[in-house]
Design an enzyme around this catalytic site. Structure first.
Site, short mmCIF file in Angstrom:
data_model
loop_
_atom_site.label_atom_id
_atom_site.label_comp_id
_atom_site.label_asym_id
_atom_site.label_seq_id
_atom_site.Cartn_x
_atom_site.Cartn_y
_atom_site.Cartn_z
N ASN A 9 -0.21 -2.24 -3.09
CA ASN A 9 0.42 -1.57 -2.62
C ASN A 9 1.58 -1.31 -3.77
O ASN A 9 2.25 -2.43 -3.97
CB ASN A 9 0.97 -1.82 -1.44
CG ASN A 9 2.23 -0.70 -0.95
OD1 ASN A 9 3.15 -0.45 -1.70
ND2 ASN A 9 2.06 -0.71 0.35
N HIS A 12 6.75 -0.45 -4.35
CA HIS A 12 7.76 -1.06 -4.94
C HIS A 12 8.21 -0.54 -6.44
O HIS A 12 9.28 -0.86 -6.84
CB HIS A 12 7.77 -2.72 -4.76
CG HIS A 12 8.20 -3.06 -3.25
ND1 HIS A 12 9.19 -2.59 -2.51
CD2 HIS A 12 7.23 -3.45 -2.35
CE1 HIS A 12 9.01 -3.34 -1.57
NE2 HIS A 12 7.96 -3.54 -1.19
N HIS A 45 2.49 4.77 0.19
CA HIS A 45 2.82 5.22 1.55
C HIS A 45 3.81 6.26 1.15
O HIS A 45 4.98 6.21 0.52
CB HIS A 45 3.72 4.02 2.03
CG HIS A 45 4.06 4.43 3.36
ND1 HIS A 45 4.84 3.39 4.38
CD2 HIS A 45 4.18 5.43 4.42
CE1 HIS A 45 4.88 4.01 5.53
NE2 HIS A 45 4.74 5.20 5.56
N ARG A 47 6.18 8.19 2.72
CA ARG A 47 6.86 8.20 4.00
C ARG A 47 7.75 9.60 4.29
O ARG A 47 8.06 10.16 3.26
CB ARG A 47 8.23 7.23 3.63
CG ARG A 47 7.73 5.73 3.66
CD ARG A 47 9.08 4.69 3.52
NE ARG A 47 10.04 4.97 4.71
CZ ARG A 47 9.93 4.25 5.71
NH1 ARG A 47 9.11 3.31 5.83
NH2 ARG A 47 10.76 4.41 6.65
N ARG A 51 11.46 7.72 0.47
CA ARG A 51 12.58 6.64 -0.18
C ARG A 51 11.82 6.08 -1.26
O ARG A 51 12.42 5.48 -2.16
CB ARG A 51 13.06 5.65 0.83
CG ARG A 51 11.83 4.67 1.25
CD ARG A 51 12.56 3.50 1.85
NE ARG A 51 12.97 3.74 3.27
CZ ARG A 51 12.84 2.68 4.13
NH1 ARG A 51 12.38 1.45 4.19
NH2 ARG A 51 13.23 3.28 5.24
N GLU A 72 -1.16 5.80 2.76
CA GLU A 72 -0.44 5.50 4.09
C GLU A 72 0.54 6.37 4.59
O GLU A 72 1.43 7.11 3.84
CB GLU A 72 0.30 4.24 4.11
CG GLU A 72 -0.41 2.82 3.94
CD GLU A 72 0.45 1.52 3.45
OE1 GLU A 72 1.88 1.85 3.83
OE2 GLU A 72 0.04 0.53 3.13
N THR A 103 7.53 -1.53 7.15
CA THR A 103 6.49 -1.26 8.36
C THR A 103 6.77 -2.32 9.33
O THR A 103 6.21 -3.53 9.07
CB THR A 103 5.24 -0.98 8.23
OG1 THR A 103 5.19 -0.07 7.04
CG2 THR A 103 4.57 -0.30 9.45
N GLU A 153 -6.46 -1.77 10.03
CA GLU A 153 -5.78 -2.72 9.10
C GLU A 153 -5.05 -3.50 10.17
O GLU A 153 -4.05 -3.13 10.76
CB GLU A 153 -4.76 -2.10 8.11
CG GLU A 153 -4.26 -3.17 7.17
CD GLU A 153 -3.30 -2.41 5.91
OE1 GLU A 153 -3.74 -1.37 5.70
OE2 GLU A 153 -2.81 -3.19 5.76
N HIS A 216 0.35 -6.91 5.29
CA HIS A 216 1.60 -7.09 5.51
C HIS A 216 2.31 -8.52 5.26
O HIS A 216 1.93 -9.35 6.13
CB HIS A 216 2.16 -6.62 6.68
CG HIS A 216 3.57 -5.97 6.61
ND1 HIS A 216 4.64 -6.82 6.79
CD2 HIS A 216 4.05 -4.63 6.51
CE1 HIS A 216 5.76 -6.05 6.84
NE2 HIS A 216 5.26 -4.69 6.74
N1 PXP Z 1 -0.35 -2.51 4.57
C1 PXP Z 1 0.48 -1.71 5.17
C2 PXP Z 1 -0.06 -0.82 6.37
C3 PXP Z 1 1.85 -1.69 4.90
O1 PXP Z 1 2.47 -0.73 5.61
C4 PXP Z 1 2.18 -2.49 3.93
C5 PXP Z 1 3.83 -2.45 3.52
O2 PXP Z 1 3.92 -1.14 2.99
C6 PXP Z 1 1.35 -3.52 3.27
C7 PXP Z 1 -0.12 -3.36 3.73
C8 PXP Z 1 1.99 -4.20 2.23
O3 PXP Z 1 2.55 -5.07 2.84
P1 PXP Z 1 3.60 -6.09 1.61
O4 PXP Z 1 4.41 -5.36 0.85
O5 PXP Z 1 4.37 -6.98 2.82
O6 PXP Z 1 2.59 -6.81 0.87
#
Ligand code: PXP
Length: 263
Positions: A9, A12, A45, A47, A51, A72, A103, A153, A216
């Site tokens: 992901n 960031h 994602h 959003r 953001r 996402e 999330t 997921e 997550h």
């Molecule tokens: N999976 C989903 C559905 C998420 O919303 C997120 C966070 O955006 C992640 C995975 C990744 O989570 P993390 O950044 O805590 O590894």
């Protein structure tokens, strides 16, 4: 057991860019680095509040990615229209709340069943496979299947928080502070229960024909218990990989600048 697919992901990277509202660091460069270094999938994602990832990022990433893109999104109609137009490899429906830092729980597919069902139909009509980001519980696996999703997921946030509290390895999120006052054996029981819930839900989901991902709060300390669950075929990990990359990359970044300052 075959290896678990890694979805990285890269939201960031865009968070860091947005701190200056410039074009550096570029999520497209992050995509290239991830793809060249073994990532099996890119997760972003889009959003409602934009953001971090913007529509244009999503468009370019989906158009140019050499690996599948897992987009996402919430069930917001405007966002769904954009996702259908962008046609990612897969859409993962997630809950969204404007105040949240990230999330914070699984999608409510029981109470908001009609909305979720319409969203899944719309995505399917556009030829997009659907995953639902849900809490690990048997009735939620059943409902995911009934709603015709291809994948679930499993939300690993509760597991990750408990793991962090017990090992003090990493910071935990605000909403888990109350649990910190619990005795250690109670925390351990809750951690064991969280792993059981993930395992049982993964087995249940796989048995009724759903593909199973998880994500997550997973990091270099806590990922083992999740990789041990054979039915989970994919993990989506963001924060810990990007956070680690700061420190694996900072030394070279400082050295490079020092070299430029040499006279
Ligand atoms: N999976 C989903 C559905 C998420 O919303 C997120 C966070 O955006 C992640 C995975 C990744 O989570 P993390 O950044 O805590 O590894």
């Amino acid at each position: 057991m075959s290896d678990i697919q890694l979805g990285v992901n890269i939201d960031h990277i865009a968070v860091l860019r947005e701190a200056r509202r410039i074009n550096d660091p570029d999520p497209l460069m992050a995509l290239a680095v991830c793809a060249q270094n073994g990532a099996d999938q890119i997760t972003i994602h889009l959003r409602e509040d934009r953001r971090h990832i913007h529509d244009e990022d999503a468009r370019k990433i989906i158009a140019s990615s050499p690996i599948p893109v897992n987009l996402e999104c919430s069930v917001d109609p405007e966002i769904l229209d954009i996702v259908c137009e962008l046609r990612p490899h897969r859409a993962t429906l997630v809950p969204e709340n404007r105040e949240e830092v990230t999330t914070e729980g699984g999608l409510d597919i029981i109470g908001r069943s009609a909305l979720v069902s319409d969203a899944i139909d719309q995505l399917h009509d556009a030829g997009i496979a659907v995953s639902l980001f849900v809490d690990p519980a048997a009735h939620i696996m059943e409902q995911s299947k009934a709603l015709d999703a291809e994948m679930v997921e499993l939300h690993t946030g509760a597991y990750a928080n408990l793991f962090a509290m017990l090992t003090s390895a990493l910071p935990y999120t605000r909403h888990s502070i109350r649990e910190l006052e619990l005795p250690r054996d109670e925390l351990q029981q809750r951690l064991d229960a969280a792993v059981d819930a993930l395992r049982q839900s993964a087995e249940h989901a796989a048995a009724i024909g759903l593909d199973v991902a998880a994500g997550h709060g997973l990091n270099y300390h806590n990922v083992r218990a999740v990789t041990a669950i054979g039915e989970i075929t994919e993990l989506n990990i963001g924060q810990s990989i990007i956070a680690r990359s700061v420190f694996t990359g900072l030394a070279a970044a400082v050295r490079d600048m020092k070299t430029l300052l040499e006279r």
